[in-house]
Design a protein around this motif. Structure first.
Motif, mmCIF file in Angstrom:
data_model
loop_
_atom_site.group_PDB
_atom_site.id
_atom_site.type_symbol
_atom_site.label_atom_id
_atom_site.label_comp_id
_atom_site.label_asym_id
_atom_site.label_seq_id
_atom_site.Cartn_x
_atom_site.Cartn_y
_atom_site.Cartn_z
ATOM 1 N N MET A 1 45.089 36.325 31.509
ATOM 2 C CA MET A 1 45.657 36.431 32.856
ATOM 3 C C MET A 1 44.765 35.668 33.840
ATOM 4 O O MET A 1 43.555 35.812 33.842
ATOM 5 N N THR A 2 45.334 34.839 34.712
ATOM 6 C CA THR A 2 44.575 34.089 35.698
ATOM 7 C C THR A 2 44.711 34.747 37.058
ATOM 8 O O THR A 2 45.510 35.644 37.271
ATOM 9 N N GLU A 3 43.919 34.261 38.025
ATOM 10 C CA GLU A 3 43.964 34.814 39.367
ATOM 11 C C GLU A 3 45.259 34.481 40.083
ATOM 12 O O GLU A 3 45.571 35.067 41.113
ATOM 13 N N GLN A 4 46.027 33.534 39.542
ATOM 14 C CA GLN A 4 47.333 33.235 40.120
ATOM 15 C C GLN A 4 48.354 34.289 39.726
ATOM 16 O O GLN A 4 49.421 34.376 40.321
ATOM 17 N N ASP A 5 48.039 35.086 38.704
ATOM 18 C CA ASP A 5 48.941 36.144 38.254
ATOM 19 C C ASP A 5 48.522 37.461 38.894
ATOM 20 O O ASP A 5 47.750 37.503 39.841
ATOM 21 N N GLU A 6 49.037 38.571 38.371
ATOM 22 C CA GLU A 6 48.650 39.890 38.865
ATOM 23 C C GLU A 6 47.142 40.064 38.730
ATOM 24 O O GLU A 6 46.585 39.875 37.645
ATOM 25 N N PRO A 7 46.433 40.401 39.839
ATOM 26 C CA PRO A 7 44.975 40.507 39.764
ATOM 27 C C PRO A 7 44.535 41.579 38.775
ATOM 28 O O PRO A 7 45.112 42.665 38.710
ATOM 29 N N SER A 8 43.494 41.277 38.030
ATOM 30 C CA SER A 8 42.953 42.230 37.069
ATOM 31 C C SER A 8 41.979 43.174 37.747
ATOM 32 O O SER A 8 41.475 42.922 38.846
ATOM 33 N N ARG A 10 39.002 43.710 36.794
ATOM 34 C CA ARG A 10 37.704 43.050 36.847
ATOM 35 C C ARG A 10 37.600 42.144 38.067
ATOM 36 O O ARG A 10 36.556 42.096 38.735
ATOM 37 N N LEU A 11 38.688 41.427 38.384
ATOM 38 C CA LEU A 11 38.682 40.571 39.572
ATOM 39 C C LEU A 11 38.538 41.414 40.839
ATOM 40 O O LEU A 11 37.774 41.066 41.736
ATOM 41 N N LYS A 12 39.271 42.518 40.913
ATOM 42 C CA LYS A 12 39.166 43.385 42.086
ATOM 43 C C LYS A 12 37.720 43.837 42.303
ATOM 44 O O LYS A 12 37.203 43.802 43.421
ATOM 45 N N GLN A 13 37.066 44.266 41.239
ATOM 46 C CA GLN A 13 35.697 44.744 41.352
ATOM 47 C C GLN A 13 34.760 43.617 41.748
ATOM 48 O O GLN A 13 33.843 43.810 42.566
ATOM 49 N N GLU A 14 34.977 42.425 41.189
ATOM 50 C CA GLU A 14 34.136 41.282 41.534
ATOM 51 C C GLU A 14 34.263 40.946 43.019
ATOM 52 O O GLU A 14 33.261 40.713 43.708
ATOM 53 N N LEU A 15 35.492 40.928 43.519
ATOM 54 C CA LEU A 15 35.707 40.605 44.928
ATOM 55 C C LEU A 15 35.128 41.685 45.834
ATOM 56 O O LEU A 15 34.534 41.380 46.877
ATOM 57 N N LEU A 16 35.297 42.948 45.458
ATOM 58 C CA LEU A 16 34.734 44.030 46.262
ATOM 59 C C LEU A 16 33.220 43.945 46.300
ATOM 60 O O LEU A 16 32.605 44.057 47.377
ATOM 61 N N THR A 86 41.540 26.660 45.377
ATOM 62 C CA THR A 86 42.445 26.409 44.250
ATOM 63 C C THR A 86 42.595 27.622 43.343
ATOM 64 O O THR A 86 43.378 27.586 42.393
ATOM 65 N N SER A 87 41.882 28.704 43.627
ATOM 66 C CA SER A 87 41.872 29.869 42.737
ATOM 67 C C SER A 87 42.973 30.874 43.036
ATOM 68 O O SER A 87 43.225 31.779 42.238
ATOM 69 N N GLY A 88 43.594 30.767 44.225
ATOM 70 C CA GLY A 88 44.535 31.790 44.672
ATOM 71 C C GLY A 88 43.885 32.866 45.509
ATOM 72 O O GLY A 88 44.569 33.706 46.085
ATOM 73 N N VAL A 89 42.545 32.850 45.601
ATOM 74 C CA VAL A 89 41.805 33.811 46.407
ATOM 75 C C VAL A 89 41.423 33.159 47.733
ATOM 76 O O VAL A 89 40.920 32.036 47.763
#
Length: 272
Positions: A1-8, A10-16, A86-89
């Protein structure tokens, strides 16, 4: 799954984690490094809509950290940061929300950092150094002050509601905003004007205000606080049937929100 899809997760925790680190770093810098002779570096919409050298330095500090850790992300900052990623973030940053308070040495100012993923706010952090508080939220996971969950107050009747608001920097806008307050204040418990939209939204989340509204906010003013308020149980929006926007931002618990929103619409709070 990429950041362009439904956020994981792990991504949520990294961003927080990154938002918390950046906000704390900037908060320490702003609190401990404020010069005694702090002055105005520039103005924006009017002579009283100010920018200090600390606003500019804090935004550079935040964007430098974010770009170093996640170079493909976009940036949108109040003091001019604008990078298409380019990441969607996309990071939405207000290095000092409440600049006039900060300029005068008043304690109600905050660092506001939100992360949007494909246009939806996923993470919000509002750090208030002079209170020693950090508000945070992740979409779908609730709102917190530090590690303590927080919730809005039960919906009050409009006549018993303590309502926060703010005013713009253009004279003609303030005239209309003052007229709205003049007509609204007999209908509510009282009005509070703290000087930081991000803190006001978080104070709704913490039950310190029953509701909040303001005209003229920008995305960096409300992106993080909006998510925190919603995750604490508030409803947010603009005019009836519209999302919150620079035209009007309203936040309150369900039940009170609808009554306040309708009254603000009647009073013309959405136009100058």
């Amino acid at each position: 799954m990429t950041e362009q899809d439904e956020p994981s997760g792990r991504l949520k925790q990294e961003l927080l984690d990154l938002a918390l680190e950046a906000a704390t770093l900037a908060g320490d810098f702003l609190r401990d490094g404020r010069p005694d002779d702090l002055g105005v570096a520039a103005t924006k919409t009017s002579a009283i809509d100010v920018v200090t050298e600390m606003d500019i330095a804090a935004e550079k500090l935040i964007t430098g950290l974010l770009s170093d850790r996640r170079p493909e992300d976009g940036l949108l900052g109040e003091e001019g940061a604008s990078v298409e990623g380019t990441s969607g973030v996309e990071w939405v940053i207000d290095p000092i929300d409440g600049t006039v308070n900060y300029l005068y040495g008043l304690p109600s100012w905050a660092i506001s950092i939100a992360a949007r993923v494909n246009g939806e706010t996923l993470v919000g952090v509002v750090h208030v150094p002079m209170r020693g508080e950090t508000f945070r939220a992740v979409l779908g996971e609730g709102a917190f002050i530090g590690d303590r969950p927080t919730r809005v107050r039960p919906a009050a009747k409009l006549g018993l509601a303590l309502v926060g608001t703010g005013f713009g920097y253009l004279a003609e806008r303030k005239v209309q905003q003052a007229e709205v307050v003049r007509r609204l204040i007999p209908e509510v418990r009282d009005i509070r004007r703290g000087g930081s939209a991000a803190i006001d939204l978080c104070d709704v989340a913490a039950g310190r205000l029953d509701a909040y509204y303001e005209r003229g906010l920008n995305p960096w003013d409300y992106a993080a606080g909006d998510l925190i308020a919603r995750e604490a149980g508030a409803v947010t929006g603009g005019r009836p049937g519209e999302p919150l926007s620079p035209a009007l931002t309203v936040a309150a618990p369900p039940g009170l929100f609808e009554r306040l929103q309708a009254r603000l619409n009647e009073l013309g709070a959405w136009h100058d």
